[in-house]
Design an enzyme around this catalytic site. Structure first.
Site, PDB file in Angstrom:
ATOM      1  N   CYS A 113       0.815  -1.220   0.000  1.00 45.42           N
ATOM      2  CA  CYS A 113       0.000   0.000   0.000  1.00 45.42           C
ATOM      3  C   CYS A 113       0.849   1.270   0.000  1.00 45.42           C
ATOM      4  O   CYS A 113       0.311   2.365  -0.194  1.00 45.42           O
ATOM      5  CB  CYS A 113      -0.956  -0.001   1.183  1.00 45.42           C
TER       6      CYS A 113
ATOM      7  N   HIS B 223      -3.354   6.984   1.860  1.00 39.24           N
ATOM      8  CA  HIS B 223      -3.782   5.658   1.398  1.00 39.24           C
ATOM      9  C   HIS B 223      -5.163   5.387   1.990  1.00 39.24           C
ATOM     10  O   HIS B 223      -5.381   5.594   3.193  1.00 39.24           O
ATOM     11  CB  HIS B 223      -2.760   4.610   1.848  1.00 39.24           C
TER      12      HIS B 223
ATOM     13  N   ASN C 121     -10.536  -0.468  -0.106  1.00 39.95           N
ATOM     14  CA  ASN C 121      -9.081  -0.332   0.005  1.00 39.95           C
ATOM     15  C   ASN C 121      -8.453  -1.049  -1.183  1.00 39.95           C
ATOM     16  O   ASN C 121      -8.485  -2.272  -1.262  1.00 39.95           O
ATOM     17  CB  ASN C 121      -8.629  -0.944   1.334  1.00 39.95           C
TER      18      ASN C 121
HETATM   19  N1  COA Z   1     -18.246  -8.105  10.939  1.00 38.60           N
HETATM   20  C1  COA Z   1     -18.886  -8.051  12.122  1.00 38.60           C
HETATM   21  N2  COA Z   1     -18.265  -8.191  13.290  1.00 38.60           N
HETATM   22  C2  COA Z   1     -16.934  -8.412  13.266  1.00 38.60           C
HETATM   23  C3  COA Z   1     -16.202  -8.492  12.066  1.00 38.60           C
HETATM   24  C4  COA Z   1     -16.911  -8.331  10.857  1.00 38.60           C
HETATM   25  N3  COA Z   1     -16.313  -8.359   9.667  1.00 38.60           N
HETATM   26  N4  COA Z   1     -14.910  -8.698  12.358  1.00 38.60           N
HETATM   27  C5  COA Z   1     -14.834  -8.742  13.696  1.00 38.60           C
HETATM   28  N5  COA Z   1     -16.046  -8.577  14.246  1.00 38.60           N
HETATM   29  C6  COA Z   1     -16.410  -8.540  15.637  1.00 38.60           C
HETATM   30  C7  COA Z   1     -15.567  -9.475  16.480  1.00 38.60           C
HETATM   31  O1  COA Z   1     -16.164 -10.749  16.568  1.00 38.60           O
HETATM   32  C8  COA Z   1     -15.540  -8.762  17.812  1.00 38.60           C
HETATM   33  O2  COA Z   1     -16.744  -9.022  18.492  1.00 38.60           O
HETATM   34  P1  COA Z   1     -16.755  -9.157  20.097  1.00 38.60           P
HETATM   35  O3  COA Z   1     -16.340  -7.801  20.618  1.00 38.60           O
HETATM   36  O4  COA Z   1     -18.166  -9.506  20.393  1.00 38.60           O
HETATM   37  O5  COA Z   1     -15.759 -10.244  20.412  1.00 38.60           O
HETATM   38  C9  COA Z   1     -15.548  -7.282  17.433  1.00 38.60           C
HETATM   39  O6  COA Z   1     -16.112  -7.227  16.109  1.00 38.60           O
HETATM   40  C10 COA Z   1     -14.191  -6.659  17.426  1.00 38.60           C
HETATM   41  O7  COA Z   1     -13.324  -7.509  16.659  1.00 38.60           O
HETATM   42  P2  COA Z   1     -11.894  -7.034  16.233  1.00 38.60           P
HETATM   43  O8  COA Z   1     -11.202  -8.094  15.462  1.00 38.60           O
HETATM   44  O9  COA Z   1     -11.240  -6.490  17.449  1.00 38.60           O
HETATM   45  O10 COA Z   1     -12.285  -5.903  15.197  1.00 38.60           O
HETATM   46  P3  COA Z   1     -11.698  -4.433  15.105  1.00 38.60           P
HETATM   47  O11 COA Z   1     -12.495  -3.528  15.934  1.00 38.60           O
HETATM   48  O12 COA Z   1     -10.213  -4.437  15.259  1.00 38.60           O
HETATM   49  O13 COA Z   1     -12.025  -4.099  13.603  1.00 38.60           O
HETATM   50  C11 COA Z   1     -10.814  -3.952  11.549  1.00 38.60           C
HETATM   51  C12 COA Z   1     -11.453  -4.860  12.574  1.00 38.60           C
HETATM   52  C13 COA Z   1     -10.199  -4.812  10.483  1.00 38.60           C
HETATM   53  C14 COA Z   1     -11.897  -3.067  10.960  1.00 38.60           C
HETATM   54  C15 COA Z   1      -9.763  -3.080  12.270  1.00 38.60           C
HETATM   55  O14 COA Z   1      -8.850  -3.869  12.977  1.00 38.60           O
HETATM   56  C16 COA Z   1      -9.008  -2.232  11.331  1.00 38.60           C
HETATM   57  O15 COA Z   1      -9.552  -1.309  10.781  1.00 38.60           O
HETATM   58  N6  COA Z   1      -7.676  -2.518  11.108  1.00 38.60           N
HETATM   59  C17 COA Z   1      -6.853  -1.841  10.169  1.00 38.60           C
HETATM   60  C18 COA Z   1      -7.053  -2.498   8.882  1.00 38.60           C
HETATM   61  C19 COA Z   1      -6.508  -1.740   7.725  1.00 38.60           C
HETATM   62  O16 COA Z   1      -6.754  -0.595   7.524  1.00 38.60           O
HETATM   63  N7  COA Z   1      -5.774  -2.432   6.908  1.00 38.60           N
HETATM   64  C20 COA Z   1      -5.274  -1.922   5.731  1.00 38.60           C
HETATM   65  C21 COA Z   1      -3.891  -1.455   5.963  1.00 38.60           C
HETATM   66  S1  COA Z   1      -3.197  -1.218   4.401  1.00 38.60           S
END
Ligand code: COA
Length: 331
Positions: free
Chosen positions: A122, A256, A287
């Site tokens: 990215c 990005h 993305n």
């Molecule tokens: N849909 C619904 N619920 C989801 C889910 C989805 N796709 N993925 C995870 N969850 C739930 C989990 O089960 C968890 O539930 P709980 O609290 O009841 O256990 C809760 O959401 C939090 O899970 P978590 O894995 O901690 O999610 P998060 O808040 O970290 O969000 C991302 C996930 C991917 C959105 C976040 O980590 C993020 O934005 N990361 C950066 C990613 C990015 O930008 N990458 C590109 C870089 S180039």
């Protein structure tokens, strides 16, 4: 000892053309959510994404990249034969070798160009801008087409809750040429290989055609989120300081398009003036990794929000963990 000739240098480099390619098929959050026990509401709230686009079966990273490159060259008022370097930032090209750039240069008829790929995920587009700036000012090149293109839908596990809703397909390109005034500021860049497992495409990927095993991108979402939010603001501040202009001089901030929550956190850290437009192309594009910055630039320029000559702050970051930032004047 002999002294060898060095190329005749150019005093300045800048962006003179911009082009984009967005595949036709719109994929809604509902469609993605059906496979991952998620919802339109959750995806919008956590990522800002409303919809994204997936390429067709007959499209590739190279074919989309060629479409964007051809548009950027036309926008610059040049012919493909005027291009002397084709650079492609991608990690979703079909082949380990030859490069996507070789295929793109063939597809657009850039018969006088050298061609190579950049592997910085990215961050690839901003890495490419830094390299292009140096190649031009050193006199090694005169007209470079830099492409960011991804067909991530081929490398997604549609059942992975952490990635399936984020990544998407598309391509963007710019032409960088010798200009009379400097249009690219010094590039601030780096990489931290100790975190290489944070976003990774498993080795199966390169053997996909041999093993028939689908290869998938995997991501430690929270780790990437913390890294980006914790460090990209300072990288942007450094790039702005090195550009010689102030935040109040910026017309737009085009990070990005990783995740809208990351963008908002960086904006807060930077304390940008209200007048600075913040790119939010992720809402309708998802993305698209190396393609996201030129796609977002194109969206801002074609909607009239930025115009030629406007200073924009760019930052790319992702797998590596690699990052790069600079200020550029809009083509
Ligand atoms: N849909 C619904 N619920 C989801 C889910 C989805 N796709 N993925 C995870 N969850 C739930 C989990 O089960 C968890 O539930 P709980 O609290 O009841 O256990 C809760 O959401 C939090 O899970 P978590 O894995 O901690 O999610 P998060 O808040 O970290 O969000 C991302 C996930 C991917 C959105 C976040 O980590 C993020 O934005 N990361 C950066 C990613 C990015 O930008 N990458 C590109 C870089 S180039």
């Amino acid at each position: 000892m002999s002294t060898l000739k060095s190329p005749t240098t150019h005093s300045a480099a800048g962006l003179i053309g911009l082009g984009a390619y967005r595949p036709e098929r719109v994929v809604t959050n509902d469609e993605v959510a059906a496979r991952i026990d998620s919802s339109d509401e959750w995806i919008r709230e956590r990522s800002g994404i409303i919809e994204r686009r997936y390429a067709g079966a007959d499209e590739t990273a190279a074919s989309m990249g060629a479409a964007a490159a051809a548009r950027a060259i036309a926008d610059a008022g040049l012919q493909p034969t005027d291009i002397d370097v084709v650079m492609v930032a991608t990690f979703t090209h079909r082949f380990q070798t030859p490069s996507a750039a070789a295929e793109v240069s063939h597809l657009i008829g850039a018969t006088n160009a050298s061609a190579f790929d950049i592997s910085a995920a990215c961050a690839g587009f901003c890495y490419g801008l830094g390299i292009a700036d140096s190649l031009i000012r050193s006199g090694t090149a005169k007209n470079i087409v830099l492409v960011g293109t991804e067909k991530l839908s081929d490398f997604l596990n549609p059942d992975d809750r952490g990635t399936a809703f984020i990544f998407a397909d598309g391509a963007g390109a710019v032409v960088i040429s010798a200009t009379t005034t400097q249009g690219i500021s010094p590039t601030v860049w780096g990489a931290d290989g100790s975190a290489m497992d944070a976003i990774i495409m498993e080795p199966d990927s390169v053997q996909a055609g041999i093993t028939h095993e689908p290869s998938h991108i995997t991501m430690q979402g929270q780790r990437v989120f913390r890294w980006a939010v914790g460090s990209m603001g300072d990288v942007c501040k450094d790039a702005l300081a090195q550009s010689g202009i102030q935040a109040t001089d910026l017309v737009a901030f085009v990070p990005h398009q990783a995740n809208l929550r990351i963008t908002n956190a960086i904006v807060k850290h930077l304390d940008l003036p209200e007048s600075v437009i913040v790119a939010k192309d992720i809402e309708y594009t998802g993305n698209t990794s190396a393609a996201s910055i030129p796609l977002a630039l194109d969206a801002l320029r074609s909607s009239g929000q930025i115009k030629t000559g406007d200073p924009v702050l760019l930052v790319g970051f992702g797998a590596g963990l690699a990052y790069a930032a600079q200020v550029a004047l809009t083509p």
